[in-house]
Motif scaffolding. Structure first.
Motif, short mmCIF file in Angstrom:
data_model
loop_
_atom_site.label_atom_id
_atom_site.label_comp_id
_atom_site.label_asym_id
_atom_site.label_seq_id
_atom_site.Cartn_x
_atom_site.Cartn_y
_atom_site.Cartn_z
N TYR A 1 17.73 38.00 61.87
CA TYR A 1 17.56 36.67 62.20
C TYR A 1 16.65 36.13 61.00
O TYR A 1 15.91 35.66 60.49
CB TYR A 1 17.38 35.31 62.97
CG TYR A 1 17.07 33.89 62.52
CD1 TYR A 1 18.12 33.29 61.72
CD2 TYR A 1 15.75 33.90 62.82
CE1 TYR A 1 17.29 31.58 61.31
CE2 TYR A 1 15.41 32.33 63.11
CZ TYR A 1 16.06 31.50 62.36
OH TYR A 1 16.12 30.21 61.70
N ILE B 1 15.55 35.16 57.79
CA ILE B 1 15.74 34.45 57.19
C ILE B 1 15.31 33.37 57.22
O ILE B 1 14.97 32.26 56.34
CB ILE B 1 17.39 34.10 57.86
CG1 ILE B 1 18.85 34.88 57.54
CG2 ILE B 1 18.54 32.08 57.73
CD1 ILE B 1 19.92 34.75 57.91
N ASN B 2 14.46 32.85 58.70
CA ASN B 2 13.03 32.30 58.84
C ASN B 2 12.37 32.54 58.10
O ASN B 2 11.38 31.12 57.67
CB ASN B 2 13.43 32.19 60.25
CG ASN B 2 11.99 31.27 61.18
OD1 ASN B 2 12.85 30.44 60.63
ND2 ASN B 2 11.32 31.85 61.32
N ILE C 1 21.87 29.69 57.72
CA ILE C 1 20.93 30.09 59.72
C ILE C 1 22.12 29.32 60.36
O ILE C 1 22.17 29.80 61.50
CB ILE C 1 20.02 28.58 59.23
CG1 ILE C 1 19.08 28.92 58.89
CG2 ILE C 1 19.24 27.79 60.38
CD1 ILE C 1 17.49 28.02 57.86
N TRP D 1 23.56 35.46 53.42
CA TRP D 1 22.87 35.54 53.09
C TRP D 1 22.64 35.94 52.08
O TRP D 1 21.58 35.85 51.41
CB TRP D 1 22.37 36.44 54.36
CG TRP D 1 20.75 36.67 54.40
CD1 TRP D 1 20.54 37.87 55.15
CD2 TRP D 1 19.31 36.27 54.07
NE1 TRP D 1 19.01 38.18 54.80
CE2 TRP D 1 18.64 36.96 54.75
CE3 TRP D 1 18.85 34.85 53.95
CZ2 TRP D 1 16.97 36.82 54.15
CZ3 TRP D 1 17.88 34.84 53.36
CH2 TRP D 1 16.82 35.46 54.09
N TYR E 1 13.04 30.82 55.17
CA TYR E 1 12.84 29.35 54.77
C TYR E 1 11.67 28.82 54.40
O TYR E 1 11.01 27.68 53.92
CB TYR E 1 13.58 28.67 55.86
CG TYR E 1 13.48 27.23 56.37
CD1 TYR E 1 14.56 27.03 55.76
CD2 TYR E 1 12.16 27.49 57.15
CE1 TYR E 1 14.36 25.24 56.10
CE2 TYR E 1 11.87 25.57 57.59
CZ TYR E 1 13.12 24.96 57.16
OH TYR E 1 12.52 23.67 57.27
#
Length: 286
Positions: A200, A203-204, A179, A157, A207
């Protein structure tokens, strides 16, 4: 249509005074750093607490004191990596409205990937591109914890964020690796609820941001806030913990999206309005 997402909890009767006392304590710790920077990680932790305390009583970040708390936290986060990146001599760092000469202290366990992410989020929120660049130039291997306290995904990450900001090649492949490595079936160190509720979601969101997904970004942001709230309201201890007062990772990604002119159709005290919309930018040198 803008979605309003409510923050949990409410300021207690002593919240304002608590924030003031933290600010006073932080100012003293910052001054002490010029004699010895060995406790800079402690000062950074205090600065984060001070920022969150300010956001409890000023959820829109409408007061200059809240902006100053954000800037102090950012400056200390960046200074942590500056003083640990050199083993001799001194480092010039602006902290709390003053240019300070701090002694270098060399590698420290606190200069790890977890604190790097926090420092980077703060630099993004404060729109300090110079500090973002300096942090992204910190070698990834310097951030590895010898005790193995992090899952491998966190290094993927960090690599994603450094690659994005420095415009290095391989962003898509690195994002896919991050991911995949953050899947609860793969991760072994982070508790599942922490991973799914706090670690998390940024990160999403990233994206959706890098894909310039205007339709999907705000729904993903709402989902991130739902997960944040679920994590920080799981029990009474978490409800009382001011660490949950803002969603720093989602806020930082939302700042990137806002600056990239992706519509942010979400309003929430987890995302202080004047931090998201850079309302205080330029108020004083950072």
């Amino acid at each position: 249509m803008t979605v309003t997402f409510a923050r949990h909890g409410a300021p207690g009767p002593d919240a304002e005074r608590f924030a003031e006392r933290l600010g006073e304590r932080l100012a003293k710790r910052i001054d002490d750093l010029e004699e010895s920077a060995d406790m800079i990680d402690f000062a950074f932790t205090t600065a984060l607490l001070s920022l969150r305390a300010r956001c409890v009583v000023d959820p829109r970040a409408a007061a200059v004191e809240t902006w100053e708390a954000a800037v102090n936290a950012m400056q200390l986060g960046s200074a942590l990596f500056a003083v640990t990146g050199a083993s001799e001599g001194t480092v010039e760092c602006r902290i709390n409205r003053k240019l300070r000469t701090l002694p270098a202290i060399g590698p420290q366990s606190s200069a790890d990937a977890g604190n790097w992410l926090t420092a980077f989020w703060l630099a993004v929120v404060c729109r300090d591109q110079q500090r973002m660049t300096q942090l992204c130039e910190v070698p990834l291997e310097r951030l590895r914890s010898p005790e193995g306290q992090y899952d491998e995904y966190i290094y993927h990450w960090v690599d994603v964020l450094q690659t994005y900001w420095l415009r290095r090649p391989g962003l898509v492949d690195k994002l896919i690796a991050a991911i995949e490595a953050s899947d609860p079936a793969v991760a072994r160190v982070a508790p599942r609820d922490l991973l799914q509720g706090v670690l998390y979601p940024p990160i999403n969101l990233f994206y959706h941001f890098v894909r310039k997904d205007e339709e999907g970004f705000s729904p993903a942001l709402v989902e991130a806030l739902k997960l944040h709230k679920a994590y920080w309201t799981l029990d009474e201890d978490r409800k009382a913990d001011i660490d949950g007062s803002i969603a720093l990772g989602p806020l930082a990604i939302a700042c990137l999206a806002y600056d990239g002119e992706i519509p942010i159709e979400v309003e929430s005290e987890y995302l202080p309005k004047h931090l998201l919309q850079r309302g205080w930018l330029g108020e004083f040198p950072t």
